[in-house]
Scaffold this active site. Structure first.
Site, short mmCIF file in Angstrom:
data_model
loop_
_atom_site.label_atom_id
_atom_site.label_comp_id
_atom_site.label_asym_id
_atom_site.label_seq_id
_atom_site.Cartn_x
_atom_site.Cartn_y
_atom_site.Cartn_z
N ASP A 1 -26.64 57.43 -5.06
CA ASP A 1 -26.56 58.36 -6.18
C ASP A 1 -27.94 58.96 -6.33
O ASP A 1 -28.86 58.33 -6.86
CB ASP A 1 -26.14 57.62 -7.45
CG ASP A 1 -26.17 58.51 -8.69
OD1 ASP A 1 -26.33 59.74 -8.54
OD2 ASP A 1 -26.05 57.97 -9.81
N LYS B 1 -33.87 67.61 -8.65
CA LYS B 1 -32.45 67.91 -8.42
C LYS B 1 -32.02 69.23 -9.05
O LYS B 1 -31.13 69.91 -8.53
CB LYS B 1 -31.61 66.76 -8.98
CG LYS B 1 -30.12 66.85 -8.71
CD LYS B 1 -29.45 65.57 -9.17
CE LYS B 1 -27.96 65.59 -8.95
NZ LYS B 1 -27.35 64.30 -9.34
N GLU C 1 -19.90 63.16 -7.74
CA GLU C 1 -20.25 61.98 -8.53
C GLU C 1 -19.06 61.44 -9.34
O GLU C 1 -18.82 60.23 -9.36
CB GLU C 1 -21.45 62.29 -9.43
CG GLU C 1 -22.74 62.49 -8.65
CD GLU C 1 -23.83 63.19 -9.43
OE1 GLU C 1 -23.61 63.46 -10.63
OE2 GLU C 1 -24.89 63.47 -8.85
N ASP D 1 -19.48 62.98 -17.19
CA ASP D 1 -20.73 62.59 -16.52
C ASP D 1 -21.91 63.41 -17.08
O ASP D 1 -22.08 64.57 -16.73
CB ASP D 1 -20.59 62.81 -15.02
CG ASP D 1 -21.79 62.29 -14.22
OD1 ASP D 1 -22.79 61.90 -14.84
OD2 ASP D 1 -21.72 62.29 -12.98
#
Length: 601
Positions: A7, A69, A146, A168
Site C-alpha cells: 500500500d 503521491k 485500494e 477510503d
C-alpha cells in the site's frame, strides 16, 4: 522467492506477505508496522527514507519531501542540490526501502509485488506507480485499487456474499467504492472520489489556525520560517490524532520563534469541537462521491451489507458519524484501516504468483475493477462518441465500426478522449493517431473498426483497422498523454454543472447536421433533374436552399472553446430558424427529392 503486497500511501506505506495461509505484516527496520512516505537528503548527500526522514524534517525542511503521491502522473518535480526528482523516482525510493525491509524480515529475495492505488487514479497515475515499482527493482504483477484490496482483506474472514461500501479517506486522497463480494470474486460495481482530499488537508486546517493564533499573540508570521512552520505542521498532525480519542489536547512547542525579548514558547489547548468546526466542510465534501457511487451502482444504502472504513483519517470521530448518517449503518471495525489495503494486496500477489495461500485456490481469485471515466473518440461535428462508459468493469475489449465523412478519404485521424461531456472540445484529448491506406471510396462506404483495450492494470490501447484493406494502426496511451487528477475531477464537475447546456448543444448540432445532409441531397437532385422542373418550381427550391445555406453559414456546426459562449447564447433562436428553413426546403423539394430517389433505385 517471496511476493508482497504494498500500500503506497500519501502519508504512510505498508507491506504485507502471506505466510502459513494468512496475510502477515512486514515490520520495517525501525520496528514499525507502517513506514512514513517521506524522503530526505542530507547536506552530505545521504538519502533518508521513512521514520529517519521524518525525525529530521523540522531541521531540514528544504531537503525533505512528503506527500509525493499527490503528484503522481504529473510533470511536477522537486529539485535538491541541482538535481530534479520526479514523483516516480521519489516513490521508487520509498518502495525500495519497503522491498529491502521485506527481504530482511523474510530472509529471502523479494521481486514480485502487487501495488495499490486509489480507485480514482487515472491511467497516467497508475502507469507512474507501475514505473516507480520497476525503478525500485520490483516486478509489478498488478496495479489494483485500494478499496478492492481492502474488500478482499475483509472478505477473507467474512465469506458471506454481500455488497460492501469501502469509504477510503487516506492522507492525500479520498475514494469510495461499492463492491460485491461473492465466491472467489471481488467485483467493483462503481467508484467515485476526490484526489485532493485527505488527512493532509485536515492537518493543514489546524496548522493554519495555530499559525494565526501565534501571529495574533506575538506578531510573528511563522510561515516565513520553514523550520518553525514544519514543527507546527507536525504538532497539528499529532493533535488531530489525539482528538480522535480525547475531547481536548494541548499543543506545546517550546522555543518556536525568537522575539525581541528572547525565545518564544507556544502553548495552546485545542478542543475536538474546534477541530470539527475547522474541518466540517472537508467532511461534507465526501458526501457527493458517496451518493454518486451508490447511484452508479444502482443500489440504496439500505442494501449494503457492510461499510468498511479505510485510511487513518477515518479514525476522526466526525468522519465516522458522517458515514453513519449517510448510510444508516455503523461502520465495521473488523479490519485495521492502516493495514487492510496492504493485506489484501498481499493475498492477490500470492495468488498471481501461483502460490497457494490457504485462503483461495491459486489462480481462482478474480478481481474485477472499473474504469473511472468514460472513453470516446471525436467524430463529425466535434461530437465525443463514447465507446467505454464510466464504471465499466475491467478488463475491457470493445469495438465499434465507423466510416468516412468526406468522399475519397485515404486516411482518418483518431482522437481519443477521456471525460463525461458529449462534445469533444469539452473533454481531455489523451492521444491521437492517423490510420492511412484507406481504399478510396464515397463518403460512408469504408468500414473502419475502432477498438479500445484496457487491461487489468487500467492501461489503454486504442487501434483502428480498415476492414476492406486490412490496414491497422494503434497507440498505447502513456504517461504524458493522460489526464491529471484535477482534470478528472473537473471533467465530472463540468458534466454535472453543464448537463442541460450540453443537451441543448447536442440537439442543436443534430438539427444542423440534418440540414446539411438535406442541402447536399437537394443540390445533387438539382444537378441531376433540375432541367425537368418547371421554372417557378426550380426557383422556389433554389430560394429555399439559399436561405437554409445562409443560416448554416452564419456559424460553424461544431463548437470551439472560443465560440462556446457565443454559440450557447445564440443557438436557441438560430436552431429553430434552421429547423424551420429545412422543413420549408423539404416540402418545396419533395418532388425533386423523389426523382433523385427513383434514379438511385
Amino acid at each position: 522467492m517471496a511476493s508482497i503486497g504494498i500500500d503506497l500511501g500519501t502519508t504512510n506505506s505498508c507491506a504485507y506477505t502471506v505466510e502459513g495461509g494468512r496475510p502477515e505484516v512486514i515490520v520495517n527496520a525501525e520496528g514499525g508496522r507502517t513506514t512514513p512516505s517521506v524522503v530526505a537528503f542530507t547536506k552530505d548527500g545521504e538519502r533518508l527514507v521513512g521514520t529517519v526522514a521524518v525525525r529530521q524534517a523540522a531541521m531540514n525542511p528544504d531537503r525533505t519531501i512528503a506527500s509525493v503521491k499527490r503528484h503522481m502522473g504529473t510533470r511536477w518535480s522537486k529539485a535538491v542540490d541541482g538535481k530534479a526528482y520526479s514523483p516516480q523516482e521519489l516513490s521508487a525510493m520509498i518502495l525500495r526501502k519497503l522491498k529491502t525491509d521485506a527481504e530482511a524480515y523474510l530472509g529471502q529475495p523479494v521481486e514480485d509485488a502487487v501495488i495499490t492505488v486509489p480507485a480514482y487514479f487515472d491511467d497516467s497515475q497508475r502507469q507512474a506507480t507501475k514505473d516507480a515499482g520497476r525503478i525500485a527493482g520490483l516486478n509489478v504483477l498488478r496495479i489494483i485499487n485500494e478499496p478492492t484490496a481492502a474488500a478482499l482483506a475483509y472478505g477473507l474472514d467474512n465469506g458471506v456474499p454481500q455488497k460492501v461500501m469501502v469509504y477510503d479517506l487516506g492522507g492525500g486522497t479520498f475514494d469510495v467504492s461499492i463492491i460485491e463480494i461473492g465466491d472467489d470474486v471481488i467485483e467493483v460495481l462503481a467508484t467515485s472520489g476526490d484526489n485532493h482530499l485527505g488527512g493532509d488537508d485536515f492537518d493543514e486546517r489546524l496548522a493554519d489556525k495555530l499559525t494565526r493564533d501565534f501571529q495574533a499573540a506575538h506578531g510573528i508570521d511563522l510561515t516565513a520560517d520553514r523550520a518553525a512552520h514544519q514543527r507546527v505542521k507536525e504538532a497539528a498532525e499529532q493533535a488531530k490524532k489525539d482528538l480522535s480519542a480525547l475531547e481536548s489536547t494541548t499543543v506545546n512547542l517550546p522555543f518556536l520563534a525568537q522575539g525581541p525579548a528572547g525565545p518564544i514558547h507556544f502553548e495552546t489547548v485545542v478542543t475536538r469541537m474546534e477541530f470539527d468546526s475547522l474541518t466540517r466542510d472537508l467532511v461534507e465534501r465526501t458526501t457527493t462521491p458517496v451518493v454518486t457511487a451508490l447511484n452508479d451502482a444502482g443500489i440504496a444504502a439500505s442494501e449494503l451489507g457492510c461499510v468498511l472504513l479505510v485510511g487513518g483519517s477515518t479514525r476522526i470521530p466526525a468522519v465516522q458519524d458522517h458515514v453513519q448518517r449517510l448510510t444508516g449503518k455503523t461502520p465495521s471495525a473488523s479490519i485495521n484501516p492502516d493495514e487492510c489495503v496492504a493485506a489484501g494486496a498481499a493475498v492477490q500477489a500470492s495468488t498471481l504468483a501461483g502460490a497457494c495461500t490457504g485462503l483461495v485456490r491459486a489462480d481462482s481469485l478474480l478481481l474485477l475493477d472499473v474504469t473511472p471515466l468514460s472513453l470516446s473518440i471525436e467524430t463529425v461535428g466535434g461530437v465525443a462518441t463514447r465507446l467505454v462508459e464510466r464504471n465499466t468493469t475491467l478488463p475491457v475489449h470493445y469495438s465499434q465500426v465507423f466510416t468516412t465523412a468526406s468522399p475519397f478519404q485515404t486516411s482518418v485521424e483518431v482522437k481519443v478522449l477521456q471525460g463525461e461531456r458529449p462534445m469533444a472540445a469539452d473533454n481531455k484529448a489523451i492521444g491521437t493517431f492517423r490510420l492511412k491506406g484507406i481504399k478510396r471510396a464515397a463518403a460512408g462506404v469504408p468500414q473502419i473498426e475502432v477498438t479500445f483495450d484496457i487491461d487489468a492494470n487500467g492501461i489503454l490501447t486504442v487501434s483502428a483497422k480498415d476492414l476492406d484493406t486490412g490496414k491497422e494502426q494503434s497507440i498505447v496511451i502513456d504517461d504524458s498523454d493522460r489526464m491529471s487528477d484535477a482534470e478528472i475531477e473537473q471533467a465530472i464537475a463540468d458534466a454535472a454543472a453543464y448537463a442541460a447546456q450540453d443537451e441543448q448543444r447536442r440537439a442543436s448540432l443534430s438539427v444542423h447536421d440534418d440540414a446539411q445532409r438535406l442541402l447536399a441531397q437537394v443540390d445533387a437532385a438539382l444537378a441531376a433533374h433540375g432541367k425537368e422542373l418547371e421554372k417557378a418550381e426550380k426557383k422556389a427550391v433554389q430560394t429555399d436552399a439559399s436561405e437554409l445555406r445562409r443560416l448554416l453559414n452564419k456559424r460553424p456546426a461544431g463548437f470551439t472553446k472560443k465560440q462556446r459562449e457565443a454559440a450557447a447564447a445564440a443557438q436557441g433562436d438560430d436552431t429553430e430558424a434552421v429547423q424551420a428553413a429545412a422543413e420549408r426546403l423539404r416540402a418545396t423539394a419533395a418532388d425533386l427529392l423523389a426523382k433523385g430517389e427513383d434514379t438511385a433505385e
